[in-house]
Design an enzyme around this catalytic site. Structure first.
Site, mmCIF file in Angstrom:
data_model
loop_
_atom_site.group_PDB
_atom_site.id
_atom_site.type_symbol
_atom_site.label_atom_id
_atom_site.label_comp_id
_atom_site.label_asym_id
_atom_site.label_seq_id
_atom_site.Cartn_x
_atom_site.Cartn_y
_atom_site.Cartn_z
ATOM 1 N N LYS A 183 2.824 22.521 -7.808
ATOM 2 C CA LYS A 183 3.205 21.128 -8.063
ATOM 3 C C LYS A 183 3.833 20.975 -9.441
ATOM 4 C CE LYS A 183 1.049 16.511 -7.849
ATOM 5 N NZ LYS A 183 -0.231 15.798 -7.636
ATOM 6 N N SER A 229 -0.132 11.945 -4.641
ATOM 7 C CA SER A 229 0.999 12.456 -5.395
ATOM 8 C C SER A 229 1.391 13.886 -5.017
ATOM 9 C CB SER A 229 0.664 12.430 -6.895
ATOM 10 O OG SER A 229 -0.441 13.286 -7.180
ATOM 11 N N SER A 269 -4.988 11.986 -4.010
ATOM 12 C CA SER A 269 -3.671 12.626 -4.080
ATOM 13 C C SER A 269 -3.600 14.055 -3.559
ATOM 14 C CB SER A 269 -3.152 12.588 -5.521
ATOM 15 O OG SER A 269 -2.746 11.291 -5.862
#
Length: 445
Positions: free
Chosen positions: A64, A139, A163
């Site tokens: 990420k 996210s 998330s």
């Protein structure tokens, strides 16, 4: 790889080919590394000589973009960091590389991770591989999308308010939010500082629960920098006996009623555990509404000044991506007196829930009330998460695994929550639910 059935370079090339095919439609990968194939060849040469660097020797993965990668641009989705190149890896990245893993590339995230959708002003919007008109969540939507579609074996997500779990749910993969204090956040943005640092945890995302079991011990434990990580022992999910586990299940928390398919998936998961000998009872844990209100209140207690500080410190003007997306309502900050009252209330709620969970080994419940939403719908009044956010307040570990399918053909996850430090129980339960449901199913992309 260990048996010699496939080489590291073959796996890396397969992932790169898959990314080339699907990423133009998904926009999940925002940057590829330059040296993945060279590292794969070296890993193969070492293996041929009997050199094995760790349990991930030669295994590619993505990471990420809110996690620092040495020598590779890390933007955290903010335009001020468009060309930022960290000089050191985030702790979890360094540990995965030390275990033999090979970084393929970076995956998309909303700016500094704060949205239920994955979109930002640097790289734009990521789409769900099961329906390109829908979001992969946020996210960790970039990680979930590319893992679901077979472009990467695994990724590391971050979870401050669902998330990891929401993207795993809407993309049909497995995801783990560990216990608060289990995994160092050094090199992640946001980091380990602040009033609600305990809300954020880093955890693995993969297509199967067994991969979560492999990855957690690699990334867990103190790093000598994150001051909140405890040297708590990790249990082994393989020795957990499902028979006799005290399981609480519920399908409606009284705040948001899930879809009928979501209810059916949770009920099927609970039945699978009962069939294996678990003692299952229907009960809604107490104080969940208060827990959600406390989580929500603390996140915005300073009028989201914490988020604006991050954005502006990166050199991004104003509210960055949030200026054009209706994702936050800054509001007026609380007074000092109001803030301390809220903190006291939050701790009292945590304490009441800790007392309640002493007689519970596992909670089986929804992840979200519905499957993947359409792009832009996270701002709708009906959208919200009260099933997952509460465990950013409690800090308890939670695993999500695919348990069903919606009428539209979208994945539906089941959430399995365990008491603090009992990731082994949550993972063992999730593995059984996965076996009963079939777990991950490839999207038609």
């Amino acid at each position: 790889m260990r048996r010699g059935d496939v080489s590291s370079i073959e796996v890396v090339d397969a992932c790169l080919a898959r990314i080339e095919l699907v990423n133009p439609r998904l926009n999940a990968i925002v940057r590829l590394t330059d040296d993945a194939r060279d590292r794969a060849r070296r890993a193969d040469a070492e293996r041929a000589k009997g050199i094995i660097r760790g349990p991930l020797h030669g295994v590619p993965f993505t990471i990420k973009d809110s996690l620092d990668t040495a020598g590779v641009v890390t933007t955290a989705g903010t335009v001020g960091w468009r060309d930022r190149v960290p000089t050191r890896d985030a702790t979890v990245v360094a540990r995965l590389k030390a275990a033999g893993g090979i970084v393929l590339g970076k995956t998309n995230t909303p700016e500094f991770t704060w949205s239920d959708e994955t979109d930002n002003d640097v790289f734009g919007r990521t789409s769900n591989p099961y329906d390109l008109n829908r979001t992969p969540g946020g996210s960790s939507g970039g990680p979930a999308a590319i893992v679901a579609v077979g472009g990467s074996p695994f990724d590391i997500g971050s979870d401050t308010g669902d998330s990891i779990r929401q993207p795993a749910h809407v993309c049909g993969i497995a995801g783990l939010k560990p216990t608060s204090g289990r995994v160092p956040r050094t090199g992640h943005w946001p980091g380990y500082e602040g009033l609600f640092e305990s809300f954020t945890q880093l955890g693995p995302m993969a297509r199967r629960v067994e991969d979560l079991e492999l990855l957690l011990p690699i990334i867990a434990g103190p790093d000598g920098e994150d001051p909140h990580v405890a040297p708590a022992p990790l249990g082994d999910p393989s020795v957990i006996a499902i028979g006799g586990l005290r399981v609480v299940t519920f399908t409606d928390n009284g705040m948001r009623t899930p879809t009928s398919e979501t209810i059916a998936a949770v009920e099927a998961g609970a039945r699978a555990l009962a069939s294996a000998g678990a003692v299952v009872r229907q009960e809604v844990p107490p104080h969940l509404d208060e827990a959600w209100e406390a989580w929500d209140g603390l996140i915005k207690a300073d009028g989201f000044a914490w988020l604006r500080r991050l954005i502006n410190a990166a050199g991004t003007p104003g509210w960055g991506s949030y200026a054009t997306r209706d994702w936050i309502s800054p509001g007026e900050p609380l007074s000092g007196d109001e803030l301390t009252v809220l903190i006291e209330r939050a701790d009292a709620i945590r304490a009441r829930l800790v007392r309640w969970v002493q007689d519970v080994d596992l909670i089986v419940c929804p992840v979200m009330p519905q499957p993947a939403i359409r792009h832009g719908e996270s701002s709708a009044p009906w959208f919200g998460d009260t099933y997952s956010d509460v465990h950013n307040l409690t800090g308890w570990p939670a695993v999500v695994v695919r348990g069903g399918t919606s009428a539209e053909g979208l994945p539906i996850g089941v959430q399995l929550v365990a008491p603090p430090w009992r990731e082994d129980v949550a993972l063992a339960g999730a593995r059984l639910v996965e076996a009963a449901s079939g777990g991950w199913q490839p999207p038609n992309l």
